[in-house]
Design an enzyme around this catalytic site. Structure first.
Site, PDB file in Angstrom:
ATOM      1  N   SER A 136       0.837  -1.196   0.000  1.00 45.95           N
ATOM      2  CA  SER A 136       0.000   0.000   0.000  1.00 45.95           C
ATOM      3  C   SER A 136       0.880   1.256   0.000  1.00 45.95           C
ATOM      4  O   SER A 136       1.649   1.464  -0.927  1.00 45.95           O
ATOM      5  CB  SER A 136      -0.964  -0.038   1.188  1.00 45.95           C
ATOM      6  OG  SER A 136      -1.967   0.941   1.075  1.00 45.95           O
ATOM      7  N   ASP A 140      -9.773  -4.067  -5.163  1.00 44.79           N
ATOM      8  CA  ASP A 140      -9.018  -2.984  -4.534  1.00 44.79           C
ATOM      9  C   ASP A 140      -9.194  -1.723  -5.366  1.00 44.79           C
ATOM     10  O   ASP A 140      -8.962  -1.751  -6.582  1.00 44.79           O
ATOM     11  CB  ASP A 140      -7.538  -3.378  -4.467  1.00 44.79           C
ATOM     12  CG  ASP A 140      -6.657  -2.309  -3.838  1.00 44.79           C
ATOM     13  OD1 ASP A 140      -7.180  -1.279  -3.357  1.00 44.79           O
ATOM     14  OD2 ASP A 140      -5.429  -2.517  -3.809  1.00 44.79           O
ATOM     15  N   HIS A 165      -7.856  -5.078  -0.918  1.00 48.06           N
ATOM     16  CA  HIS A 165      -6.691  -4.351  -0.418  1.00 48.06           C
ATOM     17  C   HIS A 165      -6.383  -4.824   1.002  1.00 48.06           C
ATOM     18  O   HIS A 165      -7.292  -5.034   1.806  1.00 48.06           O
ATOM     19  CB  HIS A 165      -6.999  -2.853  -0.403  1.00 48.06           C
ATOM     20  CG  HIS A 165      -5.808  -1.984  -0.166  1.00 48.06           C
ATOM     21  ND1 HIS A 165      -4.958  -1.609  -1.183  1.00 48.06           N
ATOM     22  CD2 HIS A 165      -5.319  -1.407   0.962  1.00 48.06           C
ATOM     23  CE1 HIS A 165      -4.002  -0.835  -0.694  1.00 48.06           C
ATOM     24  NE2 HIS A 165      -4.198  -0.708   0.610  1.00 48.06           N
TER      25      HIS A 165
END
Length: 312
Positions: A154, A252, A282
């Site tokens: 991320s 995501d 995610h």
């Protein structure tokens, strides 16, 4: 495919609110930073060492994972996710451990300074200088002197990509490979340019209408989100960058920016491997990698790290 049924159970258990709540970083951190598994149930490694390293501007905690006793090791710098304002060494311990043991790399997890207390470029500078510190402490770390890779999930994937860009420009050390797990690579969300931001915008842990608020903590002080060191997908010259493994998740919002970056790297002659995990959301590392469909992510990471790739 549909969202994995085990992930859907968790999604369905999250209370829904019609009123958007103001995000308070300190409160968000309390929940985000809590690891899923107790330490005795995590992957066991040969040794784990806590260390405070001195770099420009700050003393940064790192956690050093050693897979076994050897004379030398390739190194992997790991930068945790958390939207630049959450996450720490403990929140990602259960992700770093299997990467260490599967790959045989000595892994250094970096507890960089967080926004909004320390906005851009603090996190990037900390990660860059921590990587430089590692190359300057060869004997202490038993580094093989050749292989130092970067990885992150991320926001940490953003930092891995931008550290690679900085290293290319500064030429103080050479990154061997970069691994980007569902990376956040475009922090300009003033308009939804990627289909995945619309398709996966609500109900999959990360909500698209939250992204601007998330990013605002890192971008304090009128930081230009088009700066490639903020949004590496905006970098036009991707030549001579490290080989990349880009992992994305089907559900995501950030899926498409990661896949676009991978495609742009390929067009620039960089060796790139990609994998989209179907039915995943995610943040699936650590939380859902016990499931059969996703447990191979660490073996895939290790295979990439240990593959002989000629750098462009």
């Amino acid at each position: 495919m549909p969202v994995h049924p085990e992930i859907k159970k968790v999604l369905d258990s999250i209370p829904q609110s019609e009123t958007k709540q103001k995000l308070i970083p300190e409160e968000y951190r309390k929940e985000f930073n809590a690891p899923v598994l107790p330490v005795e149930k995590r992957v066991q490694v040969y040794s784990v060492e806590e260390k405070l390293i001195s770099i420009p501007e700050a003393d940064i905690p790192v956690r050093i994972y050693t897979p076994e006793e050897r004379d030398s090791y390739p190194l992997l710098m790991y930068f945790h996710g958390g939207a630049f304002f959450a996450g720490n060494l403990e929140s990602h311990d259960e992700i770093v451990r299997p990467i260490c043991m599967e790959s045989g790399y000595k892994v250094i997890s970096v507890d960089y300074r967080l926004a909004p207390e320390h906005p851009f470029p603090a996190a990037l500078e900390d990660c860059y200088h921590a990587t430089k510190w590692a190359t300057e402490h060869k004997d202490e770390l038993k580094w093989d002197g050749e292989t130092i890779a970067v990885a992150g999930d991320s926001a940490g994937g953003n930092l891995a990509a931008t550290v690679s860009l900085m290293a290319r420009e500064k030429k103080e050390f050479t990154i061997s490979k970069q691994i980007l797990f569902y990376p956040s690579l475009d922090l300009d969300v003033s308009e939804f340019r990627y289909p995945s931001i619309v398709e996966n915008g609500k109900g999959y842990f990360v909500e698209s209408d939250q992204l601007a608020e998330f990013n605002s903590f890192y971008l304090l002080g009128d930081v230009d989100p088009h700066n490639p060191l903020v949004s590496p997908v905006r970098e036009e010259n991707l030549e001579n960058l490290p080989a990349a493994l880009v992992i994305t998740a089907e559900y995501d919002p950030m899926r498409d920016e990661g896949e676009l970056f991978a495609e742009n790297l390929k067009k620039s002659g960089v060796h790139v491997e990609t994998k989209r995990y179907e039915g995943a959301t995610h943040g699936f590392l650590g939380k859902f990698t016990h499931l059969d469909e996703y447990k191979d992510v660490y073996k895939r990471t290790a295979a990439f790290l240990n593959k002989n790739v000629v750098r462009s």
